[in-house]
Design an enzyme around this catalytic site. Structure first.
Site, PDB file in Angstrom:
ATOM      1  N   GLY A   1       0.776  -1.248   0.000  1.00  0.00           N
ATOM      2  CA  GLY A   1       0.000   0.000   0.000  1.00  0.00           C
ATOM      3  C   GLY A   1       0.801   1.289   0.000  1.00  0.00           C
ATOM      4  O   GLY A   1       0.283   2.338   0.377  1.00  0.00           O
ATOM      5  N   SER A   2       2.055   1.232  -0.455  1.00  0.00           N
ATOM      6  CA  SER A   2       2.831   2.487  -0.429  1.00  0.00           C
ATOM      7  C   SER A   2       2.313   3.488  -1.460  1.00  0.00           C
ATOM      8  O   SER A   2       2.354   4.701  -1.228  1.00  0.00           O
ATOM      9  CB  SER A   2       4.325   2.212  -0.636  1.00  0.00           C
ATOM     10  N   ASN A   3       1.792   3.013  -2.570  1.00  0.00           N
ATOM     11  CA  ASN A   3       1.210   3.951  -3.544  1.00  0.00           C
ATOM     12  C   ASN A   3      -0.080   4.566  -3.009  1.00  0.00           C
ATOM     13  O   ASN A   3      -0.318   5.762  -3.190  1.00  0.00           O
ATOM     14  CB  ASN A   3       0.967   3.251  -4.890  1.00  0.00           C
TER      15      ASN A   3
ATOM     16  N   MET B   1      -2.777  -7.117  -7.539  1.00  0.00           N
ATOM     17  CA  MET B   1      -2.016  -8.184  -8.210  1.00  0.00           C
ATOM     18  C   MET B   1      -2.930  -9.201  -8.896  1.00  0.00           C
ATOM     19  O   MET B   1      -2.790 -10.408  -8.706  1.00  0.00           O
ATOM     20  CB  MET B   1      -1.101  -8.883  -7.195  1.00  0.00           C
ATOM     21  N   ARG B   2      -3.833  -8.694  -9.691  1.00  0.00           N
ATOM     22  CA  ARG B   2      -4.822  -9.575 -10.303  1.00  0.00           C
ATOM     23  C   ARG B   2      -5.211  -8.998 -11.656  1.00  0.00           C
ATOM     24  O   ARG B   2      -5.325  -7.776 -11.808  1.00  0.00           O
ATOM     25  CB  ARG B   2      -6.041  -9.588  -9.376  1.00  0.00           C
ATOM     26  N   ILE B   3      -5.408  -9.855 -12.627  1.00  0.00           N
ATOM     27  CA  ILE B   3      -5.772  -9.383 -13.963  1.00  0.00           C
ATOM     28  C   ILE B   3      -7.274  -9.105 -14.003  1.00  0.00           C
ATOM     29  O   ILE B   3      -8.072  -9.951 -13.594  1.00  0.00           O
ATOM     30  CB  ILE B   3      -5.365 -10.424 -15.023  1.00  0.00           C
TER      31      ILE B   3
ATOM     32  N   ASN C   1      -3.536   1.971 -14.086  1.00  0.00           N
ATOM     33  CA  ASN C   1      -2.684   1.062 -13.317  1.00  0.00           C
ATOM     34  C   ASN C   1      -1.289   1.662 -13.245  1.00  0.00           C
ATOM     35  O   ASN C   1      -0.864   2.368 -14.156  1.00  0.00           O
ATOM     36  CB  ASN C   1      -2.627  -0.297 -14.038  1.00  0.00           C
TER      37      ASN C   1
ATOM     38  N   HIS D   1       2.639   0.562 -13.109  1.00  0.00           N
ATOM     39  CA  HIS D   1       3.450  -0.625 -13.404  1.00  0.00           C
ATOM     40  C   HIS D   1       4.934  -0.255 -13.303  1.00  0.00           C
ATOM     41  O   HIS D   1       5.355   0.771 -13.834  1.00  0.00           O
ATOM     42  CB  HIS D   1       3.119  -1.131 -14.812  1.00  0.00           C
TER      43      HIS D   1
ATOM     44  N   GLU E   1       7.164   6.220  -8.574  1.00  0.00           N
ATOM     45  CA  GLU E   1       5.759   5.783  -8.627  1.00  0.00           C
ATOM     46  C   GLU E   1       4.906   6.698  -7.758  1.00  0.00           C
ATOM     47  O   GLU E   1       3.807   7.096  -8.131  1.00  0.00           O
ATOM     48  CB  GLU E   1       5.623   4.339  -8.113  1.00  0.00           C
TER      49      GLU E   1
HETATM   50  C1  GRF Z   1       4.326  -1.304  -7.137  1.00  0.00           C
HETATM   51  O1  GRF Z   1       5.654  -1.537  -7.457  1.00  0.00           O
HETATM   52  C2  GRF Z   1       3.474  -1.158  -8.379  1.00  0.00           C
HETATM   53  O2  GRF Z   1       4.167  -0.614  -9.447  1.00  0.00           O
HETATM   54  C3  GRF Z   1       3.123  -2.596  -8.675  1.00  0.00           C
HETATM   55  O3  GRF Z   1       2.941  -3.192  -7.420  1.00  0.00           O
HETATM   56  C4  GRF Z   1       3.694  -2.493  -6.435  1.00  0.00           C
HETATM   57  C5  GRF Z   1       2.729  -2.087  -5.362  1.00  0.00           C
HETATM   58  O4  GRF Z   1       3.363  -1.504  -4.269  1.00  0.00           O
HETATM   59  N1  GRF Z   1       1.980  -2.661  -9.556  1.00  0.00           N
HETATM   60  P1  GRF Z   1       2.519  -0.837  -3.104  1.00  0.00           P
HETATM   61  O5  GRF Z   1       1.521  -1.872  -2.607  1.00  0.00           O
HETATM   62  O6  GRF Z   1       1.822   0.372  -3.654  1.00  0.00           O
HETATM   63  O7  GRF Z   1       3.517  -0.480  -2.054  1.00  0.00           O
END
Ligand code: GRF
Length: 214
Positions: free
Chosen positions: A18-20, A99-101, A116, A118, A183
């Site tokens: 969840g860092s994003n 982490m799912r399509i 998304n 990436h 990111e």
């Molecule tokens: C990130 O590296 C993002 O690019 C990828 O999954 C990771 C998620 O990290 N899709 P976080 O859960 O946001 O820390």
């Protein structure tokens, strides 16, 4: 009379750390991200740290059972995700480490309204283990991309990219850390552009915006 502008509502889908998500929350708090509200956080993993981050910040956060498949969202579970996101009156769906399509029914439920993040310079290295693949290929730079989600995994129109160098003694982990910092900048930046009405799928160019550090 005072008219309050309706906030731009985003649903954030997560699976883990969840860092994003945290970067989006911080950007809203310190007013770098304006007129945006996270209306719901949804996780396919009940243990996701992201759920706690959301709740600690007073944001509605739910675990939704992802159904019978390991890597995709389909069937009844997919329907539940769609209905929950719609009920939250969402303007934009943000996949932030989900982490799912997602498949066509989900994509068609939110036309041109799913993005998304990436960890590679797409079209290079869609899928997993992006930094490992960049090292193995002898690349001199890595990076991250925010893109529209379509039916090709990590294949939708690119919106914004940030680049970082790959240095001599880099490992997957050191590159990942360098990329992650970017990111956390480009995802809020793209969300702001959507909230400001600056991004429309049809008119968006084929080349992404290249993020420049201010
Ligand atoms: C990130 O590296 C993002 O690019 C990828 O999954 C990771 C998620 O990290 N899709 P976080 O859960 O946001 O820390």
């Amino acid at each position: 009379m005072l008219f309050l502008k309706r906030k731009f509502r985003i649903a954030v889908l997560v699976s883990g750390r969840g860092s994003n998500l945290e970067a989006i929350i911080k950007a809203i708090k310190n007013k770098k991200l304006k007129n945006v509200k996270i209306c719901i956080v949804i996780s396919d993993n009940p243990e996701a740290k992201a759920l706690k981050i959301a709740r600690d910040n007073g944001i509605k956060a739910v675990y939704l059972h992802p159904g019978e498949f390991k890597t995709k969202l389909e069937g009844k579970a997919e329907e539940n995700y769609i209905n929950t996101i719609k009920k939250a009156r969402t303007d934009l769906v943000v996949l932030a480490g989900f982490m799912r399509i997602v498949k066509s029914r989900f994509i068609q439920a939110f036309p041109d309204r799913i993005i998304n993040i990436h960890p590679s310079l797409l079209p290079k290295y869609p899928g997993l283990h992006t930094h490992k693949r960049a090292i193995e290929a002898g690349d001199k730079e890595a990076g991250c991309t925010v893109h529209f989600v379509n039916e090709i995994t990590d294949g939708g129109k690119r919106i914004m990219q940030a680049r970082v160098p790959i240095l001599e003694n880099d490992t997957e982990e050191t590159i990942a850390a360098r990329v992650l910092e970017k990111e956390h900048k480009i995802l809020p930046a793209v969300i702001q552009m959507f909230a400001d009405g600056l991004i429309k799928y049809e008119t968006f160019p084929d080349k992404p915006i290249i993020y420049q550090e201010k």
